[in-house]
Design a protein around this motif. Structure first.
Motif: not given
Length: 122
Positions: A32-37, A50-58, A66-69
């Motif tokens: 999984x990867x993500x963005x922090x600020x 976002x999960x490894x396969x592009x699913x499991x977004x949070x 407003x934001x889309x990963x």
């Protein structure tokens, strides 16, 4: 995993900006990867994951709608599309990789990118 983010800059309130993060390393596409600020004087906070396969977004409540990963099919590039930006979105944005396949939080981050500055002006 090594991470390199790009795409930060200056934008007016209400505008849009996109960030991208390229991961390199043997297991980058399996995590999984993500963005922090982190805004001045504040703690680093979760933005989106976002999960490894592009699913499991949070998403953090403050950016929902407003934001889309998203994640490239090969799994090594993660994007953050930021729309309707607000002054309070001003921060250094960090790309991160986590230890699990589907979720990410500050406590599960294993690699941080160097950060990219997003400044929203009035």
């Amino acid at each position: 995993v090594q991470l390199q983010a790009s795409g930060g800059g200056l934008v007016q309130a209400g505008g849009s900006l996109g960030l991208s993060c390229v991961a390199s390393g043997r297991t980058a596409s399996n995590n999984a990867m993500g963005w922090f600020r982190q805004a001045p004087g504040k703690e680093r906070e979760f933005v989106a994951g976002i999960g490894w396969n592009g699913g499991h977004t949070s998403y953090a409540d403050s950016v929902k709608g407003r934001f889309t990963i998203s994640r490239a099919y090969a799994g090594n590039t993660v994007y953050l599309q930021m729309n309707s930006l607000k002054l309070e979105d001003t921060a250094v944005y960090y790309c991160a990789a986590g230890r699990s396949a589907v979720g990410i939080s500050r406590s599960t981050v294993t690699s941080w990118g160097p950060g990219t500055l997003v400044t929203v002006s009035s």
